[in-house]
Structures are given as structure tokens and as C-alpha cells.
Write an enzyme that holds these catalytic residues in place. Structure first.
Site, mmCIF file in Angstrom:
data_model
loop_
_atom_site.group_PDB
_atom_site.id
_atom_site.type_symbol
_atom_site.label_atom_id
_atom_site.label_comp_id
_atom_site.label_asym_id
_atom_site.label_seq_id
_atom_site.Cartn_x
_atom_site.Cartn_y
_atom_site.Cartn_z
ATOM 1 N NE ARG A 75 -3.479 -2.307 2.861
ATOM 2 C CZ ARG A 75 -3.172 -3.446 3.454
ATOM 3 N NH1 ARG A 75 -1.936 -3.610 3.979
ATOM 4 N NH2 ARG A 75 -4.066 -4.418 3.565
ATOM 5 C CE LYS A 131 -6.037 -0.960 5.154
ATOM 6 N NZ LYS A 131 -7.370 -1.230 4.574
ATOM 7 C CG HIS A 188 -5.923 -8.657 1.277
ATOM 8 N ND1 HIS A 188 -6.099 -9.173 0.014
ATOM 9 C CD2 HIS A 188 -5.813 -7.316 1.133
ATOM 10 C CE1 HIS A 188 -6.098 -8.174 -0.861
ATOM 11 N NE2 HIS A 188 -5.930 -7.047 -0.199
#
Length: 322
Positions: A172, A196, A293
Site C-alpha cells: 500500500r 494495517k 489482507h
């Protein structure tokens, strides 16, 4: 949304402040995600307390405070009001998710007796198939940026290195901007990424990215580095850590040089990398690990991308397709 947050009753405003501290310190979310969550919660509390603007453009609070009266009917009415204002299904789904996260936190903190968000059902967001580059178009982007890097200008070397790394790894843009020099392990050709929720993963890259990174670190970065650069891998022209806006501009301009390529930013390169991995035979679980993910369901979106591309090729080329 600032005016609405400022107009909330005192107890409600205090709850927003507490929730913001929770998101930032305990969940480790990015600044962008925290702002999005808070915006949705402020909107919900503003609806709950009847805060609105009158004809003088001044905020006018309602008569309740805190979380008094917050139940599933209020949540549904809030979403219905959003839908009536023209919000998309994607926005409604996100706001419902933000409300559920907030009410679950409020129950854990003893602010409400029951969690009304647990009973909230929101429309599923439409999952649009992302635009991707073809492998040959991705190659053209990299060749064009390599030509710019051949001039040995620090910015050109930087841009080529970040483009190669984005496409090679599918990371990202925030992850790229957060990289330090020591996060790159040339001996194993991997980069350490904090995704994340501060989840760490190791992502491999190939020889083209290695060459571009070495050229940037050895021949480009010293030309931009200042006393405020710290350990940041990629730098802006003033020597500070590069910001996502600059990276997006670099990617947009690079992709624009390829005729017929879809306009895209760093996320488009991420989509392209994932699609090309699957088309090349990579399994979903491996691609999930590479992309960081949390669930396999997110990665499965790319199987739809590859199927759509195969269908388009079939329609164009098979004599019995039409």
C-alpha cells in the site's frame, strides 16, 4: 464535519474524544482510517442529538446528551437519512460498520447496557472490479521510468525505485511511505512492511526492483537527504519522508505515458500486481500473505478480475463468442 463535532453536547463530545484516543492508541489505525471512523461517529451522534444548522448557519443542538436513546431504531433511521441524502451503498456499508465498531466499544466501556449495533444490518457495498494494467503496459511504465532514472537525477532515481517496488510487492502507498532504509534486506531481496493494525510482514521483490533501489539509495538519496531525513527510505524534494500525495502524483504521471492504460494511482499498481500474480499461477493464500489482507475474502476479489479479463479476451477472439 468540524462544525458538527464542535456543536455536539458536552457528554457526546467527550465520548468522541475518548473514542479517538482508543482508535489511535489501542488499535493502531492509520490517521486516514481514524478520521473516517470519527467522521461517521460524529455524524451518528449529531443525528441522535438533533444537531443541525439553522438559517443563520449556526449549529443548533437537540435536547439529549451522551448515548441516551441510542438503539437499533436510531441506527436504522440514521442510515435511512443518509440514503435519502444520496449516499452510495458503499458509503452506507462503511458507516454501518463504523457504527457497529463504536457501539461495541461503548458497551465494553460500560457506556450502554446493550450493543444495538449487533442487530444492525446494512446493504452490502458494490464491489467494483478495479482497473489494472496489462503486464506489457506495466513493463512500459517501468521502462519509461528507467529512462528517466538514467539521467541520474535524484528525483528520477527515486521515482523509478518507488514504482518498481510498488509493482513488485503490491504494498500500500502508506506502507511504502513508512519504509526505512533498514527495512530493505538486499541479501534476501525482501522488504519488511508494517501494514494495517501494525501487522508486520516480509514481502519479496525481484531483480529489477533491487537494481532500482540500490541506485536510489547509493546515488539518489544522498542528493535529497538532510538533517531531518532520519531513516526514511524515500524522501521528498525537501529531504523529509515522502508523503502519499507525492507518490500518487508520481504514479499518475508515469501511467499517463502509456497509451491506452487506465488512469490509476498506487492502489492501481497494487491491483495490477495481485492480478498478474494470480494470472501467473500464484495461489490465493500466498497472494493474501503478500498483500497483507486480514481475510481471504478480500483477496478473492482478484479472482473476479482475472475471470472478467478472460471473458473479455474470449469475447474478442473466439469465433463463436458472439
Amino acid at each position: 464535519m468540524r462544525w458538527l463535532r464542535a456543536a455536539l453536547p458536552p457528554r457526546a463530545a467527550g465520548l468522541v474524544d475518548d473514542y479517538e484516543r482508543h482508535l489511535m492508541s489501542e488499535r493502531g489505525l492509520s490517521d486516514h482510517t481514524v478520521r473516517a471512523y470519527l467522521g461517521d461517529v460524529v455524524s451518528l451522534l449529531g443525528f441522535l442529538h438533533g444537531v443541525e444548522r439553522d438559517d443563520t448557519d449556526e449549529a443548533r443542538p437537540g435536547g439529549t446528551d451522551g448515548l441516551d436513546g441510542l438503539d437499533v431504531d436510531v441506527l436504522r433511521a440514521w442510515l435511512a437519512d443518509q440514503r435519502g441524502s444520496g449516499r452510495s451503498r458503499t458509503t452506507l456499508a462503511r458507516r454501518a460498520a463504523a457504527a457497529r465498531t463504536f457501539t461495541a466499544w461503548a458497551q465494553r466501556e460500560g457506556l450502554i447496557a446493550a450493543d444495538p449495533g449487533a442487530r444492525l444490518v446494512a446493504p452490502r457495498a458494490h464491489r467494483k472490479l478495479p482497473g489494472v494494467l496489462r503486464p506489457d503496459q506495466a513493463g512500459e511504465v517501468m521502462r519509461a521510468s528507467a529512462a528517466g532514472a538514467a539521467e541520474r537525477d535524484p528525483v528520477g532515481l527515486r521515482d523509478h525505485a518507488l514504482l518498481e517496488l510498488l509493482y513488485a510487492t503490491g504494498i500500500r502507498v502508506a506502507e511504502l511511505c513508512g519504509l526505512d532504509v533498514d527495512d530493505v534486506e538486499f541479501s534476501r531481496r525482501v522488504v519488511r512492511v508494517f501494514g494495517k493494525g501494525s501487522r508486520e510482514r516480509m514481502v519479496p521483490f525481484g531483480q529489477p526492483a533491487e537494481r532500482a533501489l540500490r541506485a536510489w539509495i547509493e546515488g539518489g538519496r544522498p542528493g535529497l537527504a538532510t538533517g531531518s531525513s532520519g531513516a526514511a527510505l524515500f524522501l521528498g524534494v525537501r529531504g523529509r519522508r515522502i508523503d502519499p500525495r507525492t507518490v500518487r502524483k508520481v504514479v499518475h504521471e508515469a501511467v499517463e505515458t502509456v497509451p491506452g492504460a487506465a488512469d490509476m494511482g498506487p492502489h492501481g499498481l497494487r491491483h495490477s500486481a495481485a492480478t498478474h500474480l494470480l494470472e501467473g499461477g500464484a495461489d490465493l493464500r500466498s497472494v493474501q500473505e503478500l498483500l497483507g489482507h486480514a481475510t481471504l475474502a478480500t483477496t478473492q476479489l482478484y479472482t473476479h478480475v482475472t475471470v472478467e479479463r478472460l471473458k473479455a479476451i474470449h469475447d474478442r477472439t473466439h469465433p463463436r463468442a458472439q
